[in-house]
Write an enzyme that holds these catalytic residues in place. Structure first.
Site: not given
Ligand code: GLC
Length: 545
Positions: A106, A207, A271, A334-335
């Site tokens: 990541d 990310d 993402e 995970h979100d």
């Molecule tokens: C992304 C991650 C999340 C995190 C955010 C800030 O959305 O998936 O878990 O809190 O970025 O880094």
């Protein structure tokens, strides 16, 4: 060569996301670690009772004060002692590669931790040589520089007493945003990428990459009328100045150039946070293979349990993504609330989980599984005092946070579900007695074994790996029917989202034979011209030879 083996590995692979804190605790501190992942590589691939996945995406394992559980990084070139050390990470890479498992890290570079030496330096004074590595501004009148909001609640600006200016943070105040307009920042990020690529990682999950650049003059976002905006101010704006700036394309092209300069088809999967504009999201594939290799498609995360929702998501993909690009499919991460729970309805949760898995693993594109999906892990139920996730704490009772999808992996029915020898950082789900790896590996009827069969079928069927996808029109409501074909092989996939039996008429009159199904046995044949689906059934068929 056959068509499938000319595809890069990331098009053929089934990805498996590991949230390292929650996968397996090898050192007995209640938190999962790299050694725990190494111990379980055989679970993932290579043995007869392995799941059969090909690539891991690890949520962040870098040193971090863990305000956002690793998404706040204070050293990009090391491993947090919670998870192990660099030597253990290298061992993980080696052991994974020995099993032909790829490892994707990541990369969180929209922001750093406020404990990162870059930020400490930047914050130390207005004249610091790193001042411009972050986004510092004077206020407007009595308030912050503009109206931007943090996704985690409150204004996106934090006043710094010491240097008497505000800094920008689109997430927590402990996660200051980097200034991507500064070429030194970009160069530092390219170096981080090279560091891990040289070590042998197979790619990066980027990310919230579409937030990297902000409007050069930091204009305020226009207001947006929205009901949700009344509770969650972030939704009360059109995000035209704090994300998706045109400079993104150049940055992604550079990142792509870096990964492409290493052998072995290294890759980027991005993402795209807050997508409601598909065209925009899919533009990050670039013009012609000069952007991301894969863009996460999160539309299923919002699909209700209705065939037409999933169908619509597939059609959106077909309409908006460049025709040469490669799709991704995601049901959980995970979100978000685990999809088992999102779709569970009394008595049929486990059936729906199979229908969902059948779809994810037979669509054209790369599927991303989230740890525990394969055993049917549910969203954990946490009381207020147990909540760890910062937005969860903040928005209670409206939003319980993201801990529920991060509860420890359930390996056995025993103490701490075999995850740890001590009380873990989040409580183990109460259903560990029935929902766990050990018992599902032994039970032919289990969800785990169904996943295994689906993954194996996918791997051994070129039409599923690379064949064209054709959605059938005019099938009964609450069914989704499509076929995947390559050369002279065609697989038909019929999914029943309803609790009623249903018949699907086909416009040809050959006998169909079951390859894999949730209800009908393998080899079962249907009389010519139709398929019959039991309630909540997933069916994968071929024409009978
Ligand atoms: C992304 C991650 C999340 C995190 C955010 C800030 O959305 O998936 O878990 O809190 O970025 O880094």
């Amino acid at each position: 060569m056959t068509a499938e083996n000319t595809q890069p590995w990331w098009q053929r692979a089934v990805f498996y996301q590991i949230y390292p804190r929650s996968f397996k605790d090898a050192n007995g501190d209640g938190i999962g670690d790299l050694a725990g992942i190494i111990e379980n590589l055989d679970y993932l691939k290579g043995k007869p009772d392995s799941l059969g996945v090909d690539a891991l995406w690890l949520s962040p394992v870098y040193p971090s004060p863990q305000h956002d559980f690793g998404y706040d990084i204070k050293d990009y070139r090391n491993i947090d002692p919670l998870f192990g050390d660099l030597a253990t990470f290298q061992k993980l890479l080696k052991e994974a590669h020995a099993r032909d498992i790829k490892v994707v890290m990541d990369l969180v570079v929209n922001h750093t931790s406020w404990e990162h030496p870059w930020f400490r330096e930047s914050r130390s004074s207005r004249d610091s040589p790193k001042r411009d590595w972050y986004i510092w501004r004077d206020g407007e009148g009595d308030g912050p520089p503009n109206n931007w909001r943090s996704l985690f609640g409150g204004p996106a600006w934090q006043w710094d007493e010491q240097s008497q200016q505000y800094y920008l943070h689109l997430f927590l105040k402990e996660q200051p945003d980097l200034n991507w307009r500064n070429p030194e920042v970009q160069e530092a990020i390219w170096e981080i990428m090279r560091y891990w690529l040289e070590m042998g990682v197979d790619g990066f999950r980027l990310d919230v990459y579409n937030f990297y650049f902000k409007d050069a003059t930091l204009r305020s976002n226009p207001r947006r009328r929205s009901l949700r905006g009344l509770f969650y101010a972030y939704e009360g704006q059109h995000h035209i100045y704090d994300q998706d700036q045109p400079e993104m394309y150049g940055a992604l092209a550079k990142m792509r150039e870096i990964v492409d300069s290493y052998p072995g088809d290294r890759m980027l999967v991005g993402e795209t946070s807050t997508i409601d504009n598909f065209q925009q999201a899919y533009s990050y594939y670039g013009q012609d293979h000069d952007g991301l290799n894969l863009v996460f498609n999160f539309e299923f995360l919002n699909s209700r349990w209705r065939a037409k929702d999933f169908r619509q998501a597939i059609i959106h993909w077909q309409q908006h993504a460049p025709n040469w690009s490669w799709p991704t499919w995601v049901l959980s991460n995970h979100d978000v609330i685990r999809h088992f729970t999102r779709y569970a309805q009394k008595g049929v949760g486990h059936l729906r989980a199979r229908v969902a898995a059948s779809m994810l693993l037979t669509l054209k594109g790369t599927p991303f599984l989230y740890y525990g999906d394969e055993i049917g892990m549910r969203e954990g139920r946490l009381s207020r005092s147990m909540i760890q996730d910062p937005p969860g704490k903040k928005f209670w009772p409206f939003f319980r946070g993201r801990d529920g999808c991060r509860t420890p992996m359930q390996w056995t029915a025993g103490e701490q579900a075999g995850f740890s020898t001590v009380r873990p950082w989040l409580p183990i789900n109460k259903d560990k007695k029935t929902v766990n790896v050990e018992s599902e590996q032994q039970n032919e009827q289990s969800l785990f074994q169904y996943y295994q069969r689906l993954i194996a079928l996918r791997k051994n069927t070129p039409a599923l790996l690379s064949g064209a996808l054709h959605l059938l029109d005019n099938t009964p409501e609450q069914t989704l029917v499509y076929h995947r074909s390559l050369g002279d092989d065609t697989l038909w996939i019929a999914l029943n989202f309803s609790q009623r039996k249903t018949t699907i008429s086909l416009n040809f009159s050959e006998t169909m034979e079951v390859v894999l199904a949730t209800h009908h046995p393998e080899g079962h044949t249907f009389s010519p011209g139709s398929l019959k689906l039991e309630p909540d059934e997933a069916l994968i068929c071929r024409k009978s030879k």
